[in-house]
Design a protein around this motif. Structure first.
Motif, PDB file in Angstrom:
ATOM      1  N   ILE A   1       6.973  19.652  -6.195  1.00 15.35           N
ATOM      2  CA  ILE A   1       8.299  20.118  -6.607  1.00 15.35           C
ATOM      3  C   ILE A   1       7.750  21.267  -7.493  1.00 15.35           C
ATOM      4  N   ALA A   2       7.943  21.970  -7.231  1.00 15.41           N
ATOM      5  CA  ALA A   2       7.901  23.692  -7.954  1.00 15.41           C
ATOM      6  C   ALA A   2       8.845  23.232  -9.033  1.00 15.41           C
ATOM      7  N   LEU A   3       7.966  23.424 -10.488  1.00 16.93           N
ATOM      8  CA  LEU A   3       9.028  24.468 -11.399  1.00 16.93           C
ATOM      9  C   LEU A   3       9.015  25.626 -12.086  1.00 16.93           C
ATOM     10  N   SER A   4       9.546  26.079 -12.452  1.00 14.74           N
ATOM     11  CA  SER A   4      10.461  27.362 -12.556  1.00 14.74           C
ATOM     12  C   SER A   4      10.525  28.072 -14.182  1.00 14.74           C
ATOM     13  N   ASN A   5       9.806  28.832 -14.100  1.00 18.15           N
ATOM     14  CA  ASN A   5      10.301  29.725 -15.790  1.00 18.15           C
ATOM     15  C   ASN A   5       9.344  28.193 -16.617  1.00 18.15           C
ATOM     16  N   VAL A   6       8.604  27.703 -16.870  1.00 14.85           N
ATOM     17  CA  VAL A   6       8.095  26.869 -17.201  1.00 14.85           C
ATOM     18  C   VAL A   6       7.309  27.477 -18.924  1.00 14.85           C
ATOM     19  N   SER A   7       7.984  26.916 -20.017  1.00 18.67           N
ATOM     20  CA  SER A   7       7.169  27.501 -21.164  1.00 18.67           C
ATOM     21  C   SER A   7       6.761  26.009 -21.929  1.00 18.67           C
ATOM     22  N   PHE A   8       5.988  26.374 -22.879  1.00 23.38           N
ATOM     23  CA  PHE A   8       4.729  25.645 -22.749  1.00 23.38           C
ATOM     24  C   PHE A   8       5.149  25.459 -24.510  1.00 23.38           C
ATOM     25  N   ASP A   9       5.898  23.534 -25.259  1.00 15.15           N
ATOM     26  CA  ASP A   9       6.501  23.860 -26.724  1.00 15.15           C
ATOM     27  C   ASP A   9       5.598  24.282 -27.748  1.00 15.15           C
TER      28      ASP A   9
ATOM     29  N   THR B   1       4.924  28.801 -13.325  1.00 21.76           N
ATOM     30  CA  THR B   1       5.667  27.808 -12.499  1.00 21.76           C
ATOM     31  C   THR B   1       4.146  27.342 -12.233  1.00 21.76           C
ATOM     32  N   LEU B   2       4.931  26.133 -11.926  1.00 23.82           N
ATOM     33  CA  LEU B   2       4.100  24.642 -12.344  1.00 23.82           C
ATOM     34  C   LEU B   2       4.624  24.598 -10.710  1.00 23.82           C
ATOM     35  N   ILE B   3       3.506  23.389 -10.376  1.00 20.03           N
ATOM     36  CA  ILE B   3       3.635  22.306  -8.946  1.00 20.03           C
ATOM     37  C   ILE B   3       3.495  21.684  -8.884  1.00 20.03           C
ATOM     38  N   THR B   4       4.373  20.318  -8.464  1.00 13.00           N
ATOM     39  CA  THR B   4       2.974  18.893  -8.749  1.00 13.00           C
ATOM     40  C   THR B   4       3.454  18.014  -7.489  1.00 13.00           C
ATOM     41  N   ALA B   5       1.931  18.036  -7.211  1.00 11.50           N
ATOM     42  CA  ALA B   5       1.884  17.392  -5.809  1.00 11.50           C
ATOM     43  C   ALA B   5       1.008  16.635  -6.094  1.00 11.50           C
ATOM     44  N   LEU B   6       2.090  14.864  -5.579  1.00 15.73           N
ATOM     45  CA  LEU B   6       1.538  13.557  -5.090  1.00 15.73           C
ATOM     46  C   LEU B   6       1.163  13.100  -4.001  1.00 15.73           C
ATOM     47  N   LYS B   7       0.694  13.098  -3.354  1.00 24.85           N
ATOM     48  CA  LYS B   7       0.106  12.599  -1.641  1.00 24.85           C
ATOM     49  C   LYS B   7      -1.107  11.518  -1.786  1.00 24.85           C
ATOM     50  N   ASP B   8      -0.713   9.875  -1.748  1.00 24.64           N
ATOM     51  CA  ASP B   8      -1.679   9.306  -1.763  1.00 24.64           C
ATOM     52  C   ASP B   8      -1.773   8.966   0.105  1.00 24.64           C
TER      53      ASP B   8
ATOM     54  N   LYS C   1       0.750  -1.596   0.446  1.00 24.24           N
ATOM     55  CA  LYS C   1       0.000   0.229  -0.830  1.00 24.24           C
ATOM     56  C   LYS C   1       1.009   1.246   0.106  1.00 24.24           C
ATOM     57  N   ARG C   2       2.095   0.805   0.569  1.00 31.69           N
ATOM     58  CA  ARG C   2       2.847   2.435   0.622  1.00 31.69           C
ATOM     59  C   ARG C   2       3.288   2.556  -1.369  1.00 31.69           C
ATOM     60  N   VAL C   3       3.081   1.564  -2.228  1.00 29.65           N
ATOM     61  CA  VAL C   3       3.419   2.063  -2.978  1.00 29.65           C
ATOM     62  C   VAL C   3       2.428   3.243  -3.390  1.00 29.65           C
ATOM     63  N   ILE C   4       3.329   4.667  -3.670  1.00 30.00           N
ATOM     64  CA  ILE C   4       2.339   5.856  -4.207  1.00 30.00           C
ATOM     65  C   ILE C   4       1.229   5.072  -5.411  1.00 30.00           C
ATOM     66  N   ASN C   5       0.275   5.692  -5.626  1.00 29.48           N
ATOM     67  CA  ASN C   5      -0.385   6.336  -6.601  1.00 29.48           C
ATOM     68  C   ASN C   5      -0.876   7.335  -7.449  1.00 29.48           C
ATOM     69  N   GLY C   6      -0.936   7.430  -8.402  1.00 31.11           N
ATOM     70  CA  GLY C   6      -0.686   8.704  -9.812  1.00 31.11           C
ATOM     71  C   GLY C   6      -2.148   9.419  -9.175  1.00 31.11           C
ATOM     72  N   THR C   7      -3.351   8.864  -8.849  1.00 28.19           N
ATOM     73  CA  THR C   7      -4.871   9.075  -9.304  1.00 28.19           C
ATOM     74  C   THR C   7      -4.873  10.640  -8.020  1.00 28.19           C
ATOM     75  N   PHE C   8      -3.770  10.606  -7.179  1.00 28.42           N
ATOM     76  CA  PHE C   8      -3.945  11.445  -5.660  1.00 28.42           C
ATOM     77  C   PHE C   8      -2.960  12.444  -6.139  1.00 28.42           C
ATOM     78  N   GLY C   9      -2.872  12.706  -7.925  1.00 26.85           N
ATOM     79  CA  GLY C   9      -1.698  13.637  -8.556  1.00 26.85           C
ATOM     80  C   GLY C   9      -2.129  15.072  -8.816  1.00 26.85           C
ATOM     81  N   GLU C  10      -2.341  16.107  -8.232  1.00 27.83           N
ATOM     82  CA  GLU C  10      -2.168  17.516  -7.990  1.00 27.83           C
ATOM     83  C   GLU C  10      -1.607  17.926  -9.260  1.00 27.83           C
ATOM     84  N   LEU C  11      -2.003  19.107 -10.121  1.00 24.35           N
ATOM     85  CA  LEU C  11      -0.475  19.617 -10.772  1.00 24.35           C
ATOM     86  C   LEU C  11      -1.882  21.538 -10.721  1.00 24.35           C
ATOM     87  N   TRP C  12      -0.484  22.274 -10.113  1.00 21.12           N
ATOM     88  CA  TRP C  12      -1.070  23.899  -9.966  1.00 21.12           C
ATOM     89  C   TRP C  12      -0.379  24.817 -10.988  1.00 21.12           C
ATOM     90  N   LYS C  13      -1.331  25.351 -12.115  1.00 21.54           N
ATOM     91  CA  LYS C  13      -0.237  26.147 -12.562  1.00 21.54           C
ATOM     92  C   LYS C  13      -0.459  27.990 -12.638  1.00 21.54           C
TER      93      LYS C  13
END
Length: 146
Positions: A105-113, A89-96, A9-21
């Motif tokens: 994790i915060a990603l800065s200076n994000v440019s969409f390709d 700025t993108l912030i990804t959160a994973l919290k199963d 059960k400790r293996v993290i499930n991506g269903t609980f991921g979030e992304l903030w822009k």
């Protein structure tokens, strides 16, 4: 790396991921990946047959996948036609709830390709994958072994 896993059960499930822009939850996100890719230069060392390498630069890149629910992403990026490269700025959160905590994790200076203007198929749920680059990353919260 985990030195001990007390249960599957400790293996993290991506269903609980979030992304903030830029501080706003992107509720339609279904997947996110960000990574560093090293550029390496070969180095031949005397007395050694094997060629070694030295990292000379690092590039941040990734992609996010969203459900197609509206035209917000297109509208936001239309100024690219006029030479405007908006940065974010993108912030990804994973919290199963079964994990030992939350990873953010915060990603800065994000440019969409690219900007996908149309991509659909009959009887298929709409989704868009958006590649991006970034020039900074910071681990805001780490999951530590319990």
């Amino acid at each position: 790396m985990a030195r001990n896993i007390d249960s599957a059960k400790r293996v993290i499930n991506g269903t609980f991921g979030e992304l903030w822009k830029d501080g706003v939850l992107v509720a339609e996100t279904t997947a996110c990946q960000a990574k560093f890719t090293k550029t390496k230069t070969d180095v031949q060392l005397c007395g050694q047959m094997m060629v070694d390498s030295k990292t000379t630069s690092v590039k941040g890149s990734g992609s996010l996948t969203i459900h197609k629910v509206d035209s917000a992403w297109i509208r936001e990026q239309m100024d690219v036609q006029n030479g405007v490269d908006s940065r974010h700025t993108l912030i990804t959160a994973l919290k199963d709830p079964d994990s030992w905590g939350t990873e953010r994790i915060a990603l800065s200076n994000v440019s969409f390709d690219d900007v996908t203007l149309a991509d659909w198929k009959a009887a298929t749920m709409g989704s868009v994958t958006i590649p991006f680059t970034f020039t900074g990353a910071k681990l805001l919260d780490a999951i530590e072994e319990g």
